[in-house]
Enzyme design. Structure first.
Site, PDB file in Angstrom:
ATOM      1  CG  ASP A  90      -1.700   1.204   1.220  1.00 15.54           C
ATOM      2  OD1 ASP A  90      -2.428   1.753   0.233  1.00 15.54           O
ATOM      3  OD2 ASP A  90      -2.078   1.603   2.689  1.00 15.54           O
ATOM      4  NE  ARG A 136      -3.566  12.430   1.062  1.00 16.07           N
ATOM      5  CZ  ARG A 136      -4.101  11.154   1.186  1.00 16.07           C
ATOM      6  NH1 ARG A 136      -3.336  10.049   0.643  1.00 16.07           N
ATOM      7  NH2 ARG A 136      -5.314  10.983   1.485  1.00 16.07           N
ATOM      8  CB  THR A 189      -1.863   3.673  -4.471  1.00 16.62           C
ATOM      9  OG1 THR A 189      -2.154   5.050  -3.577  1.00 16.62           O
ATOM     10  CG2 THR A 189      -1.215   4.011  -5.693  1.00 16.62           C
ATOM     11  N   GLY A 190      -4.837   3.916  -4.023  1.00 18.98           N
ATOM     12  CA  GLY A 190      -6.063   4.619  -4.458  1.00 18.98           C
ATOM     13  C   GLY A 190      -5.977   5.864  -4.786  1.00 18.98           C
ATOM     14  CG  ASP A 191      -2.621   8.667  -3.458  1.00 18.99           C
ATOM     15  OD1 ASP A 191      -3.702   9.737  -3.003  1.00 18.99           O
ATOM     16  OD2 ASP A 191      -1.637   8.646  -2.664  1.00 18.99           O
ATOM     17  CE  LYS A 198      -5.001  -1.027  -2.077  1.00 20.39           C
ATOM     18  NZ  LYS A 198      -4.609  -0.372  -0.660  1.00 20.39           N
ATOM     19  CG  ASN A 248      -7.500   0.337   2.253  1.00 19.42           C
ATOM     20  OD1 ASN A 248      -6.699   0.470   3.107  1.00 19.42           O
ATOM     21  ND2 ASN A 248      -7.324   1.050   1.215  1.00 19.42           N
ATOM     22  CG  ASP A 249      -4.020  -1.779   3.009  1.00 18.55           C
ATOM     23  OD1 ASP A 249      -4.165  -1.535   1.893  1.00 18.55           O
ATOM     24  OD2 ASP A 249      -3.473  -0.835   3.854  1.00 18.55           O
TER      25      ASP A 249
END
Length: 1206
Positions: A464, A703, A783-785, A887, A910-911
Site C-alpha cells: 500500500d 494530495r 494505491t487509491g491515489d 488489491k 482496506n488492506d
C-alpha cells in the site's frame, strides 16, 4: 494503509481521531468565548435550529448496501426496560462470555482430537497400538508409547496454560460492574447478569458492557464520543447519537417503554439496522445510534442506552477470531519428502518380510523345535500349535513388525522441533532493535509462528502507499484560491500587525493585537505561524504549527477585495466542512491551553490546522452549531445540515446558517467528483486555472481536494429540509434516498479553490525499495491515489527511474483494455534483454502503470492472462485508483499463475483482503488503527523494517529450517538403516541389539537438542554482509538450501554412513565373545557421536550454548547408556561395562566417525574450492577479511536484478 482505496479512490474519506488520554482534555465549551463578540443568528422562519439535518445520515446507511423493512418473522424484538418480556419468548443470550476452548471435562478428549488432525500423529498412534499386540510386540510396550505421549503431553500442557489464561480473563471480565436501571433507580450489577432489554448507564472512561442503542447522553444534542480500540484497533474517537425522541426524556424520573425491532446478531461492526417505536412514533436506527461492547466512553459525562445484544451475540464476540492459519511453503514441500521416506520405509519392510518368507521356506523342517518358531507345543498333554501362525501370516506379521521397528523413519520429533525453533526465531526477531519503532514505541510482532521461513523466499512485495510508504501525517503545503496559485511562499510578511521580521530569519517574534495573537517563526522561505486566541485570561493555541504563505495571509485580511472574499470563504469551508472535534489540552502554563483537533482523517486535521493558522480557528462544535474565531472575532454558525462522505458521491457537504443570515452549502471532495457539480458558466478561467494547478500539485506528490460553495435561498433550504426528513425516516432504501437528497443540493457550485497536502515518505523508504529490488524482489505499489500523485511518489521512493520505459494503461472499456495490453506486450518484446554479467544499466527496465478502472475490465476476464504476461516482464508495477478487492485480486493473479512467494504489506482496513490473500501478510502499526495488524501474520512500525526482516531474518530462518529438516531426515534414516542391517544378520526376526529405551531416547534426547539450538542460533552470514549485498537473498528464492537434489544427496550420504556405523563394529568384533547387547551399546554410541559431529561440521557460528548442546548430548548419551545397563530388570544388564574395557571399543568409535564423515568432508572441501556460490564467496570474504579479494569476488555473484539508477 492507502486511505484512498478504502473509500474507492477518493481522497476525503472519514477517519477517526486519535485518543485523548489526558484527564484534563475536554470539549471547548462556550464559556471560553468571553471577551469576544459572539454573533448568533436564529432561523425562526426555517424551524428550530436544534434539529440536526443530515447529521450522520449518510454514515448511518453507508455500511449497508440497502435497507429493507424488518418483518416480525426475522426480527429481534427488544422491549425497552422490560427484560422479562424480552427474554421470555426468545431466550436471548446472557451477557456472560467465554473465550476458553475447554472445560475440565472436555479438555482431554477435545485437545487430543485437535492434535490428531496431524496425520503423522495418527501414524505413530497406529504404530504404538500395533506394538501392544502380543504377535507384533517388538519394543517394550511403555517404550513404544513414550515418543508420541511426550509430544502430546508438551502440546497439551501448552494448550492448557493458554486456556487457563483465557478462563482467568473471562472471570475478570464477567465480574465487572455496570449501572443498570432496577426499580426506577440505577444499581450496580455484574456484567454477566445483564440481560437484553435492560437500561444501562455508562459514565466517562468506562467500557461498554454490551451492545446498546443510545437513548440519551449528557450532551443536550444527544452526542456521545466513543473509542473503539478494543473493537477494531482504531485508537481514535467516533461520534454516536441518541435520537431526539428519547434524548429529551428523564429516564430516572420518567418511565420509558417501547419496542425495538432489530436485525439478528451479525459480525458487521460498521452496520446496524433497526426500528424503534416510542410514544407511538416509528424511528429508524442505524450504526450511528448503537455503541458496541468493548468501546470506551470518552469526553462525555454519561450516556444511557438499552441492551440489544449481549454476551456471545455482541459484535465484538462474534468477531473474536484470530488471523487465518497459513502453512509455510517449506513445510508443504517437506510432505513430498515424507512421502518418499514412507515409500522407502515400505520398501525396507517389504524386503525384510520377503526375505523372512524365503528363510521360513528354507528352514521349513526345523521349525518344530527351533527357538522362536516351535510349531508344536509339547508342554500340554495334547499337542497344539505354538507361536506360529502359518507361513502367510508370519510374513504379514513380520511386515507389520518391521513398520514398528523402523517407525522413526518418519521423524515425529521434527514437528515439535520445528515449533520450538520457530519460537526461538520469533524471539530474536521481536528483540531486534533494527525493527524497533521509536516513534510508536512498538517492537516487531510475530503473530503467526508457522511461516517464519517463508520470509526468506519472497519474490513479490505488494505494498500500500498511504501510511505504508508514507507517514500518513498530512501537512498543508499550499492552495489555489480563486485561480491564484499560492504555492511559492515569499520571504517576508506584509501584514502590518506582524511588522518587519528583520534580517535574522531564525528569530521568534510574538506580536499581540487587540483581538488575537500570532506567534511567528521565520524560516528561509516561509513563516511558521501558531495562531493564538485569547479568552479572558486564557490563551488558546493550536497544537500543530503550520507553514504559512505571507502573501496568502495578507490577502485573507482584505475582506473588501474580491480575492479576500474568496480566501475568506475558502478557509471558512476548511474550518467548517468536516467532522473535526476541537478538544483542549492542559499545558504546564495554566494560562495557555492547546487545541487538539480530533479529526476523522489526517487530511481533515491538516486542513483545519491550516485554517487556524490563517486566522479561522474552530473552537467549538456541537451537533447543532459550530463556533469559529475568524481573525479575532468569534462567530457562531448553525449547522443546518451535513451530508457525510460516501463512496458513490466522493464528497461531503455542510449547510451553514451564517451570522449574516445567509444560508450556504460548502462542499469539498475529490476533483473527479467536484468538477462535475461546479457551475462552468461562471468563472471559467478560474476553473481552468484550478485544474492546471491541481495537475501541478499532483505531479509533486501532493494530495488535492477541491472546495466549492453555493448560497441557498429559503425556498431551496425548505425543500431540502423536507426531502431530508422524508429520506432519513424511510424504512426502505434509506441510503439511496439520502444520496439523492445530497446530490440535489450539491450542484451549480461556485469554485473556491483547491488545497494541497503533503504525505511525506517514511524514513528510509527509497533505500529499502532499492535494497529489495537489488535482492531480486519485485515491488508492486497498489494505491487509491491519483495517477500523478502515485507516479510522483514512485520517483521519490526510487521505485520508478527516469531511464525506465513506462507503460501506462488507462482505459474505460473491455475492448480498449484488450488493445492496450496487446500493444504493451509488443513494446515489451521489442525491448532487448538486459545484458549478461549483471549490467547496472537501467535503460531496459520496464514499468507498468495501470488504474483501477482498467482493472475492472481486466480482472476476472480472459484479459487476466495477458496482464500477467505483461506484468511478469515488468520490473515495477504501479496500480492507481484501486479498490480493496482489486488489491486482493492482483495478489491472486500472481499466486494462481506462479509458484513465487508473495508478501503484502499495509496499514489499514482496506488492506486486510490483500494481506490475507498473500502468502505472507504484514501489518503496519500506523495512523489508521490496527485492522491490518490484527489480520496480519507479522506486524511492525515502518516499511523500512522490511529490509532486515527479509534480507536478514528471512534468510537466516529459511537456511536454518531447511537444514534442520534435512538433518532430521538424515538423522532418523541413518538409525533406521542401522537397525535394518542388523535384521539381515539375525534371520529377519526383527530383534534389536540396541535397547528399547535407547531407541526411544535417540530422537527425544540424544540428538534433538543440538538440532534445535543450531536451528535457532546458527548464521551462515553476518547481518552486515546480508544488508550490504542484497543479492545474497536470492539463495532462498532459488531454493538452494532445500530442494529435491539436496534431499537425495543427503540420503546417499546417509546410506554410506549407516554402512560405516554398522559394519565397522561388526567386522571388528566378528568371532569374538562380545554379545549382541554390548555391540548394541557400541552402535548406539557410535551413531550418536557420528550424527552430532556431522552437525558440528555444518555449524557456521559457534556459541557457548552450541558447544554445550552438541558435546553435552554426546556426554548425556554415555550417561544414559550406562544408567540403562545398570538396571537389572532391563535386557543387556551390565553389557556396556563388558565392551568398554577393551581398547577396540574406542578404536571403533573413532573409525566410525572418521570413516562415515570423511567422504562428506572431502565433498565439502571440493565444493567450496571448485563450486563457488554467492553464500560461500561472502563467507570466505567474512572469514579472511580481505577487502581487495571481496571486491573482486563480488563480480562473480549472481546478478539477480539490474540495480536501479539513482
Amino acid at each position: 494503509m492507502d486511505y484512498h482505496s478504502q473509500i474507492d479512490i477518493n481522497e476525503n474519506s472519514p477517519q477517526f481521531p486519535d485518543p485523548i488520554r489526558s484527564s484534563s482534555t475536554h470539549s471547548i465549551q462556550s464559556k471560553t468565548t468571553g471577551g469576544h463578540s459572539l454573533r448568533e443568528v436564529s432561523f425562526s422562519e426555517l424551524g428550530p435550529t436544534s434539529v440536526r439535518h443530515g447529521s450522520r445520515g449518510a454514515e448511518s446507511e453507508g455500511f449497508s448496501a440497502s435497507y429493507k423493512e424488518i418483518h416480525d418473522d426475522d426480527a429481534r424484538l427488544i422491549y425497552i426496560n422490560d427484560p422479562d418480556k424480552t427474554n421470555d419468548k426468545f431466550e436471548f443470550a446472557g451477557n456472560s462470555i467465554r473465550t476458553g476452548k475447554y472445560s475440565v471435562l472436555t479438555f482431554l478428549p477435545r485437545n487430543l482430537f485437535e492434535q490428531f488432525h496431524r496425520v503423522a500423529y495418527i501414524y505413530f498412534l497406529v504404530i504404538a497400538i500395533l506394538n501392544q499386540l502380543p504377535q507384533l510386540a517388538v519394543f517394550g510396550r511403555g517404550a513404544s508409547i513414550m515418543p508420541l505421549a511426550f509430544v502430546l503431553l508438551v502440546t497439551a500442557v501448552k494448550d492448557a496454560y493458554e486456556d487457563y489464561r483465557r478462563h482467568r480473563s473471562d472471570k475478570i471480565e464477567n465480574s465487572r460492574l455496570a449501572w443498570v436501571l432496577v426499580d426506577e433507580s440505577f444499581q450496580q450489577v455484574r456484567w454477566k447478569d445483564i440481560r437484553v432489554g435492560e437500561i444501562i448507564r455508562v459514565c466517562a472512561d468506562e467500557t461498554l458492557p454490551c451492545d446498546m442503542v443510545l437513548l440519551s447522553t449528557s450532551d443536550s444534542t444527544g452526542v456521545a464520543y466513543v473509542q473503539t480500540t478494543n473493537l477494531d484497533g482504531e485508537s481514535n474517537l467516533k461520534t454516536r447519537y441518541a435520537k431526539q425522541e428519547t434524548q429529551m426524556k428523564n429516564l430516572e424520573n420518567e418511565r420509558i417503554s417501547g419496542l425495538i425491532k432489530s436485525e439478528k446478531p451479525n459480525r458487521n461492526i460498521y452496520g446496524f439496522q433497526a426500528n424503534m417505536e416510542v410514544d407511538g412514533k416509528h424511528i429508524s436506527l442505524g450504526p450511528s445510534n448503537i455503541i458496541l461492547r468493548g468501546c470506551e466512553l470518552k469526553n462525555t459525562e454519561w450516556t444511557i442506552g438499552v441492551a440489544v445484544f449481549a454476551g456471545r451475540e455482541t459484535k465484538a464476540m462474534l468477531n473474536n477470531s484470530g488471523a487465518p492459519s497459513k502453512r509455510s511453503r517449506l513445510e508443504t514441500s517437506m510432505n513430498r519428502e515424507i512421502i518418499f521416506l514412507s515409500i522407502f520405509l515400505c520398501a525396507l519392510c517389504a524386503i525384510v518380510s520377503v526375505l523372512h518368507g524365503i528363510w521360513l521356506r528354507r528352514h521349513k523342517g526345523e521349525l518344530d523345535l527351533m527357538q522362536f518358531y516351535r510349531k508344536i507345543d509339547y508342554s500340554e498333554a495334547e499337542e497344539a500349535d505354538y507361536n506360529y501362525y502359518g507361513w502367510g501370516m508370519e510374513v504379514f506379521f513380520v511386515f507389520l513388525m518391521s513398520v514398528i521397528v523402523f517407525q522413526i523413519m518418519i521423524p515425529i520429533s521434527l514437528y515439535i522441533s520445528m515449533e520450538l525453533v520457530r519460537v526461538g526465531q520469533a524471539f530474536f526477531m521481536i528483540r531486534d532493535n533494527m525493527m524497533y519503532d521509536e516513534a510508536s514505541s512498538s517492537r516487531f510482532q510475530c503473530r503467526a509462528l508457522n511461516i517464519n521461513e517463508d520470509l526468506g523466499q519472497i519474490k513479490y512485495v505488494f505494498s500500500d502507499k498511504t501510511g505504508t510508504l508514507t507517514e500518513n501525517k498530512m501537512e498543508f503545503q499550499c492552495a489555489c484560491i480563486g485561480g491564484i496559485d499560492y504555492s511559492s511562499v515569499k520571504g517576508g510578511v506584509e501584514d502590518s500587525q506582524i511588522g518587519n521580521l528583520g534580517r535574522d530569519t531564525a528569530t521568534a517574534i510574538s506580536l499581540i493585537s487587540s483581538s488575537h495573537k500570532l506567534k511567528v517563526v521565520s524560516t528561509c522561505k516561509s513563516i511558521i505561524i501558531s495562531y493564538l486566541v485569547t479568552g479572558g485570561e486564557q490563551v488558546l493555541r493550536p497544537k500543530m504549527k503550520v507553514k504559512v504563505d505571507p502573501e496568502l495571509l495578507n490577502t485573507s485580511k482584505r475582506k473588501h477585495t474580491n480575492e479576500g472574499r474568496h480566501v475568506h470563504d475558502f478557509f471558512l469551508a476548511l474550518a467548517a466542512c468536516n467532522t473535526i472535534v476541537p478538544l483542549t489540552i492542559e499545558t504546564p502554563d495554566p494560562a495557555v491551553k492547546l487545541i487538539d483537533y480530533q479529526g476523522e482523517s489526517p487530511d481533515e486535521q491538516a486542513l483545519v490546522y491550516a485554517a487556524a493558522a490563517y486566522g479561522f480557528m474552530l473552537v467549538e462544535r456541537t451537533s447543532g452549531h459550530i463556533v469559529i474565531d475568524v481573525q479575532g472575532e468569534r462567530q457562531r454558525f448553525n449547522v443546518l445540515g451535513l451530508h457525510e462522505f460516501d463512496s458513490d458521491r466522493k464528497r461531503m457537504s455542510v449547510i451553514l446558517g451564517c451570522p449574516d443570515k445567509a444560508i450556504k452549502v460548502f462542499v469539498k471532495g475529490a476533483d473527479t467528483s467536484m468538477f462535475s457539480v461546479i457551475d462552468r458558466s461562471q468563472n471559467l478561467n478560474v476553473l481552468k486555472a484550478t485544474e492546471t494547478h491541481i495537475q501541478t500539485y499532483s505531479s509533486k506528490g501532493l494530495r488535492t481536494l477541491v472546495i466549492g460553495v453555493r448560497e441557498l435561498s429559503s425556498l431551496e433550504f425548505e425543500q431540502w429540509q423536507s426531502s431530508y426528513e422524508v429520506a432519513s425516516t424511510a424504512l426502505m432504501g434509506r441510503a439511496s434516498l439520502l444520496r439523492k437528497v445530497a446530490n440535489n443540493i450539491e450542484h451549480h457550485l461556485g469554485i473556491l479553490g483547491a488545497s494541497a497536502i503533503e504525505d511525506k515518505l517514511q524514513q528510509g523508504v527509497p533505500e529499502a525499495i532499492e535494497s529489495l529490488r537489488t535482492a531480486g524482489i519485485k515491488v508492486w505499489v497498489l494505491t487509491g491515489d491519483k495517477q500523478e500523485t502515485a507516479i510522483s511518489i514512485g520517483y521519490s521512493s526510487k521505485l520508478l527511474t527516469s531511464k525506465m520505459t513506462q507503460i501506462v494503461i488507462n482505459n474505460n472499456s473491455h475492448e480498449s483494455c484488450r488493445k492496450s495490453l496487446i500493444e504493451a506486450l509488443v513494446v515489451s518484446k521489442k525491448l532487448p534483454d538486459a545484458p549478461s554479467g549483471g549490467s547496472k544499466n537501467c535503460k531496459h527496465q520496464l514499468g507498468l502503470i495501470i488504474d483501477g478502472t482498467s482493472l475492472v475490465y481486466i480482472l476476472d476476464s480472459e484479459l487476466e492472462e495477458q496482464l500477467f504476461e505483461l506484468a511478469s516482464k515488468c520490473d515495477v508495477v504501479l496500480c492507481c485508483r484501486v479498490a480493496p478487492l482489486q488489491k486482493a485480486g492482483i495478489v491472486a493473479l500472481i499466486k494462481s499463475r506462479t509458484d513465487d512467494m508473495t508478501l503484502a504489506i499495509g496499514d489499514g482496513a482496506n488492506d486486510v483482503s490483500m494481506i490475507q490473500m498473500a502468502d505472507v501478510g504484514i501489518g503496519i502499526s500506523g495512523q489508521e488503527g490496527r485492522q491490518a495488524v490484527m489480520a496480519s501474520d507479522f506486524a511492525m512500525g515502518q516499511f523500512r523494517f522490511l529490509v532486515p526482516l527479509l534480507l536478514v531474518h528471512g534468510h537466516w530462518n529459511y537456511n536454518r529450517m531447511s537444514y534442520m529438516i534435512l538433518y532430521n531426515f538424515y538423522r532418523n534414516a541413518v538409525f533406521v538403516l542401522l537397525l535394518f542391517w542388523y535384521v539381515l544378520f539375525t534371520s529377519y526376526t526383527l530383534t534389536t541389539a540396541i535397547t528399547d529405551w535407547s531407541s526411544v531416547l535417540y530422537s527425544v534426547l540424544y540428538t534433538s537438542v543440538p538440532t534445535i539450538i543450531v536451528g535457532v542460533l546458527d548464521k551462515d552470514l553476518s547481518r552486515t554482509s546480508l544488508l550490504k549485498h542484497s543479492q545474497l537473498y536470492g539463495a532462498g528464492q532459488r531454493q538452494e538450501s532445500y530442494n529435491g537434489k539436496l534431499f537425495w544427496v543427503t540420503m546417499l550420504d546417509m546410506l554410506w554412513q549407516s554402512v560405516a556405523v554398522f559394519f565397522v563394529p561388526l567386522l571388528a568384533y566378528w568371532g569374538s565373545n562380545v554379545d549382541g547387547s554390548s555391540l548394541g551399546d557400541l552402535w548406539a554410541l557410535g551413531v550418536v557421536v557420528m550424527v552430532n559431529i556431522h552437525l558440528a561440521m555444518d555449524v557456521t557460528r559457534w556459541y557457548w550454548i552450541t558447544h554445550a548442546a552438541i558435546w553435552g548430548s554426546i556426554i548425556a548419551t554415555f550417561i544414559c547408556v550406562i544408567a540403562i545397563d545398570m538396571l537389572p530388570f532391563l535386557p543387556g544388564y551390565w553389557a556396556f561395562f563388558h565392551i568398554v574395557k577393551t581398547e577396540l571399543f574406542w578404536v571403533c568409535l573413532s573409525l566410525i566417525t572418521i570413516g562415515a564423515l570423511l567422504p562428506r568432508f572431502a565433498v565439502k572441501v571440493f565444493v567450496q574450492y571448485f563450486g563457488h556460490n554467492d553464500i560461500q564467496i561472502a563467507r570466505e570474504a567474512e572469514k579472511f577479511g580481505n577487502s581487495r579479494r571481496y571486491t573482486q569476488t563480488q563480480i562473480e555473484m549472481h546478478q539477480i536484478f539490474d540495480l536501479p539508477q539513482r
